[in-house]
Each structure stands twice: as structure tokens, then as C-alpha cells.
Scaffold this active site. Structure first.
Site, PDB file in Angstrom:
ATOM      1  N   ASP A  44       3.091   3.758  24.309  1.00  0.00           N
ATOM      2  CA  ASP A  44       1.954   4.645  24.597  1.00  0.00           C
ATOM      3  C   ASP A  44       2.402   5.869  25.397  1.00  0.00           C
ATOM      4  OD1 ASP A  44      -0.644   5.458  24.582  1.00  0.00           O
ATOM      5  OD2 ASP A  44      -1.340   4.049  26.108  1.00  0.00           O
ATOM      6  N   ASN A  74      -5.681   3.688  14.532  1.00  0.00           N
ATOM      7  CA  ASN A  74      -5.071   5.022  14.583  1.00  0.00           C
ATOM      8  C   ASN A  74      -5.514   5.931  13.426  1.00  0.00           C
ATOM      9  OD1 ASN A  74      -1.904   3.943  16.066  1.00  0.00           O
ATOM     10  ND2 ASN A  74      -3.744   4.742  17.039  1.00  0.00           N
TER      11      ASN A  74
HETATM   12  C1  FPP Z   1       0.939   6.230  21.280  1.00  0.00           C
HETATM   13  O1  FPP Z   1       0.931   7.451  21.962  1.00  0.00           O
HETATM   14  C2  FPP Z   1       1.880   6.268  20.180  1.00  0.00           C
HETATM   15  C3  FPP Z   1       1.557   6.128  18.862  1.00  0.00           C
HETATM   16  C4  FPP Z   1       0.164   5.957  18.396  1.00  0.00           C
HETATM   17  C5  FPP Z   1       2.554   6.204  17.808  1.00  0.00           C
HETATM   18  C6  FPP Z   1       3.905   5.658  18.125  1.00  0.00           C
HETATM   19  C7  FPP Z   1       4.802   6.068  17.045  1.00  0.00           C
HETATM   20  C8  FPP Z   1       6.095   6.476  17.185  1.00  0.00           C
HETATM   21  C9  FPP Z   1       6.809   6.496  18.460  1.00  0.00           C
HETATM   22  C10 FPP Z   1       6.855   6.939  16.011  1.00  0.00           C
HETATM   23  C11 FPP Z   1       6.975   6.013  14.853  1.00  0.00           C
HETATM   24  C12 FPP Z   1       7.570   4.716  15.162  1.00  0.00           C
HETATM   25  C13 FPP Z   1       8.594   4.107  14.505  1.00  0.00           C
HETATM   26  C14 FPP Z   1       8.930   2.699  14.809  1.00  0.00           C
HETATM   27  C15 FPP Z   1       9.407   4.778  13.504  1.00  0.00           C
HETATM   28  P1  FPP Z   1      -0.452   8.243  22.069  1.00  0.00           P
HETATM   29  O2  FPP Z   1      -0.483   9.270  20.997  1.00  0.00           O
HETATM   30  O3  FPP Z   1      -1.596   7.298  22.008  1.00  0.00           O
HETATM   31  O4  FPP Z   1      -0.314   8.898  23.460  1.00  0.00           O
HETATM   32  P2  FPP Z   1      -1.525   9.315  24.433  1.00  0.00           P
HETATM   33  O5  FPP Z   1      -2.187   8.038  24.860  1.00  0.00           O
HETATM   34  O6  FPP Z   1      -0.828  10.016  25.539  1.00  0.00           O
HETATM   35  O7  FPP Z   1      -2.444  10.199  23.641  1.00  0.00           O
END
Ligand code: FPP
Length: 258
Positions: free
Chosen positions: A34, A82
Site C-alpha cells: 500500500d 481496484n
Molecule cells: C496500493 O497503493 C497498490 C496497488 C493497488 C497496486 C500494487 C501494484 C504494484 C506494486 C505493481 C504490480 C505488481 C506486481 C506484482 C507486478 P495505492 O494506490 O492504494 O496507494 P494509496 O493508498 O497511497 O493511494
């Protein structure tokens, strides 16, 4: 406070028999990655820049977990919720996923990392579904570590599907309702081939599970790390291992000492 009688030591029989003795090193670490969006916004960058940096952390932590001897690493890459994000961000995440798969699969295979997926692939773009199958095939013989990527994964949907399959079998007379136990339910989960996570880490300071491994987390230890995923590095991972080692896992039994 309710206390056990003195002299009734923390008998190992108090621990469910399917649970191994607590280990110094978690066999299975699961991570809710996150904080990518906040990492980017704080720097005046578009959110996708945070996800891009998040890929670096995926690479670093995968290699490092393997070097530390972790046998299963689960990463929550895309949840069933998501899809509610803006289309641009969802497409951006899929592009990053394509980029990661193209670049990393061969390296993972060479390093003995087997890749597996949990979640519902049927709603993913078709080319990504093909990449997932290829990646699993290409890395199938990896025995150093299993990297489990949760993609379009939601724990409630997983539990609902498992329940429906068991109910259908009971209705068809193949099994009795009474025969449905912990093991029968675990066997219907996407994670049937893997042990439950010993340690679940969530980065960025939020303290919730967000529909991640609800059934499997029954006895997991939790760590909420005050660091965004793009900043989560090898040292952060080692700190988690140290904190885990100091936890007293009891699985419903008694303390080892005291
Ligand atoms: C959460 O941060 C992260 C995600 C929803 C996506 C995670 C994906 C990756 C790191 C890339 C793909 C993964 C692989 C294994 C290839 P957020 O966007 O919710 O952050 P925030 O809470 O600060 O908005």
C-alpha cells in the site's frame, strides 16, 4: 482475568496438531503493498509513477525474501475492488504488470522462483491471462521460493465460490455436510497448494486487511509498517523478520514461558 491453573504448563497438546512449532523465520510472508499513490502525490507526480516505483520494490523484495530463506511470498497486486479506480489507473497498472512479466519471468525462472497466481483471472485482459499461464509454465520447476501474485483477488469472493462448490457437492450427495471441516474448506481455496501465511505485512500505515486472505489469516501475525511501498526496501523487510521472530505465536494455546 481468567487464568489457567498453575502447573498446567503450556502443553503442546493445547496447540492444534496441524500447527508446526513457531519458527524463527516465517515460511510464508504475505504483503499488502500500500501507499504507491501517496508516495507519488507527495512528490507532485501522477499516481502511476508510484506504482512504477512499486515494481522496483516488488523486484527487490522478491529477491531478498528468497535470499533470506522465505519459501512463499504473496503480493497483493490487484484486488477485486481496484476496478473502482479511474480507468486510466487500472490500465496503467495492467501495463506495468505486462512490463513486469516480460522483464522478470526469465530472471525468476533462472533464480528458481516459481510464480503462481490467486484470484479470478477470467476478468483480466486476455493477453494478461496468457502471460499468467506462460509465467506459471516457465517457472514451474522453481524450488527456491514460490511467488504468489494476488491478481483480481478478493477473499470474500474466494470464500463464496468455495462454499458454493462444497454445497453443490453436498446437494449431489457426494459429501455429507458434517464432513465439511477446516481442511475441506482450505482445499477449496485458491491457496490450497500453499501453507497459510505466518506473517502479513501492510505498508503505508493503514491497519486493515482489505479483503485479503481472510480465511488463511486465522493465525497469522500482523505488521503494519509506516512506510509507503516504494520506500519499502531490504532493510524494512529484515526489520519485519526481526519483529516476527520476537512474537510469541500460540495458535490458541498457552505461552511458551511465564
Ligand atoms: C496500493 O497503493 C497498490 C496497488 C493497488 C497496486 C500494487 C501494484 C504494484 C506494486 C505493481 C504490480 C505488481 C506486481 C506484482 C507486478 P495505492 O494506490 O492504494 O496507494 P494509496 O493508498 O497511497 O493511494
Amino acid at each position: 482475568m481468567l487464568r489457567f491453573k498453575p502447573g498446567r504448563k503450556a502443553a503442546t497438546t493445547e496447540v492444534p496438531p496441524n500447527r508446526a512449532e513457531p519458527r524463527a523465520l516465517p515460511e510464508h510472508v504475505a504483503i499488502i503493498m500500500d501507499g504507491n499513490g501517496r508516495w507519488a502525490t507527495r512528490r507532485g507526480l501522477p499516481r502511476i509513477a508510484g506504482h512504477k516505483r512499486g515494481i522496483n520494490s516488488v523486484r527487490k523484495i522478491t529477491r531478498h525474501a528468497k535470499e533470506r530463506g522465505v519459501k512463499y511470498l504473496t503480493l497483493f497486486a490487484f484486488s477485486t475492488e481496484n476496478w473502482l479506480r479511474p480507468k486510466d489507473e487500472v490500465h496503467g497498472l495492467f501495463d506495468l504488470f505486462r512490463y513486469y512479466m516480460r522483464r522478470e519471468c526469465r530472471t525468476l525462472a533462472r533464480e528458481g522462483v516459481r510464480i503462481r497466481f490467486i484470484g479470478d483471472p477470467s476478468e483480466m485482459p486476455e493477453d494478461i491471462q496468457s502471460m499468467m499461464v506462460e509465467a506459471q509454465d516457465m517457472t514451474a520447476s522453481g524450488d527456491a521460493m514460490t511467488l504468489i501474485v494476488a491478481l483480481n483477488y478478493g477473499s470474500r469472493a474466494e470464500i463464496v465460490a468455495a462454499t458454493q462448490r462444497l454445497a453443490a457437492r453436498a446437494a449431489a450427495g457426494e459429501i455429507t455436510p458434517e464432513s465439511i471441516d477446516d481442511a475441506a474448506i482450505s482445499a477449496e481455496m485458491n491457496t490450497a497448494d500453499f501453507p497459510d501465511p505466518d506473517l502479513i505485512v501492510r505498508t503505508s500505515g493503514e491497519q486493515r486487511l482489505s479483503n485479503f486472505l481472510l480465511w488463511q489469516a486465522a493465525y497469522s501475525e500482523f505488521l503494519f509498517v509506516d512506510r509507503h511501498w516504494p520506500d519499502f526496501d531490504e532493510e524494512s523487510f529484515d526489520e519485519c523478520l526481526t519483529l516476527y521472530r520476537d512474537r510469541d505465536r500460540r495458535f490458541g494455546g498457552l505461552r511458551k514461558s511465564g
